[in-house]
Design a protein around this motif. Sequence first.
Motif, PDB file in Angstrom:
ATOM      1  N   LYS A  69     -98.321 -48.072  -3.089  1.00 50.83           N
ATOM      2  CA  LYS A  69     -97.382 -47.216  -2.343  1.00 50.83           C
ATOM      3  C   LYS A  69     -97.106 -45.952  -3.160  1.00 50.83           C
ATOM      4  O   LYS A  69     -97.375 -45.897  -4.357  1.00 50.83           O
ATOM      5  N   GLU A  70     -96.547 -44.930  -2.501  1.00 50.25           N
ATOM      6  CA  GLU A  70     -96.333 -43.657  -3.200  1.00 50.25           C
ATOM      7  C   GLU A  70     -95.265 -43.770  -4.286  1.00 50.25           C
ATOM      8  O   GLU A  70     -95.329 -43.096  -5.300  1.00 50.25           O
ATOM      9  N   ASP A 211     -94.923 -50.807   5.893  1.00 49.63           N
ATOM     10  CA  ASP A 211     -94.351 -49.510   5.519  1.00 49.63           C
ATOM     11  C   ASP A 211     -93.579 -49.609   4.214  1.00 49.63           C
ATOM     12  O   ASP A 211     -93.509 -48.656   3.450  1.00 49.63           O
ATOM     13  N   SER A 232     -93.093 -45.119   0.982  1.00 48.21           N
ATOM     14  CA  SER A 232     -93.465 -43.700   0.880  1.00 48.21           C
ATOM     15  C   SER A 232     -92.454 -42.994  -0.030  1.00 48.21           C
ATOM     16  O   SER A 232     -91.352 -43.492  -0.270  1.00 48.21           O
TER      17      SER A 232
END
Length: 359
Positions: A69-70, A211, A232
């Motif tokens: 993930k970011e 997500d 994110s």
Amino acid sequence: MDVGSKTGAPPAGSPPDGPPVIDLRSDTVTEPTPAMREAMAQAPVGDDVLGHDPTVRRLEEAAALRLGKEAALFVPSGTMGNLIALLAHTVSGQEVWLEENSHIYYYEAGGLSRLAGLLPRLFRGRRGIPEPDDLRRLYRPPGPHFPPPGLVCLENTHNRGGGSVMTVERMKALAEAARELGLPVHLDGARLFNAAVALGVDVRELTGPADSVMVSLSKGLSAPVGSLLAGSRAFIVRARRLRQLLGGGMRQAGILAAAGLVALETMVDRLAEDHRVARALAEALASIDGLTLDPSEVESNIVLFTLPEGQEAAAFAQRLAARGVLAVPFGPRQVRFVTHRHVGPEVVPRVAAAVRASL
Ligand SMILES: Cc1ncc(COP(=O)(O)O)c(C=O)c1O
């Protein structure tokens, strides 16, 4: 101990002398390793609320990379990580769709309603793991009567499902169904590394379809405190603010993050050993007359078994504790064992004997 509870002090009646107690209540009883204590003692620290703790930063960067993930955020507990995810993905008054035995619904003190203002809509999975149609069935067309849906939550491994493991294919299919309905997916991955090890896949294959994901450092990975929430960059900016809102900002938290780094870097692969012990335990229990369990359903480090009719799990756990084995009553007749770093295969005969004697 109340039936269905999964925590609490050691049940009364542990033997004062004799062989050491075998604590199978949870993998959360694991203590930090010597390498963790050393790393904690040496950790460079700063004020993390001001963004100045280099060890927390290292952990968050390592976790983001590891989870694909970011960005990631270090949080005090899995419960707080999940709550932050609920708050960050939704607005009050929306629906959250989750499994009826999910940890978020069952064990997190109702935070989803009380603190996030969400209406739970429940689906039932097989040992906690749903099919895509279980999600589709919950959909209601927009209109004045229905709260709009805001989020789907999944859990892997599934605690009350008996440590059941969701495959990459199922994860993808569920996320696809959620996406068709316009819903983001949060993955409660308190034991996601157990799932990845059980499947023999990179953990990123399991996080990719979601997500956001929460993973715990303080369970089988043996860190003393802490979980990570990943998603994110924009999601983690919101999450950081929400952590502050909930009072989860910690100052020289690098002391804890240092142990978390050791956990991430060195403790994942050994989870396979916990799974082997769980399976051996299940096979030994399956040979005991009157107990119901299917060892082939033991996919990770959790073993659930059902007592004969007429027996109560809470009373059974007390009798077992008196023989030096700690377990958690998980339902009226259901008992849970969780394997972890402090219990090797050598405990199996002693646990089986204690169970037999406690029936
Ligand atoms: C599946 C799952 N999610 C979340 C949590 C909550 O983690 P914590 O105890 O760190 O709040 C747990 C804890 O047992 C869990 O099993």
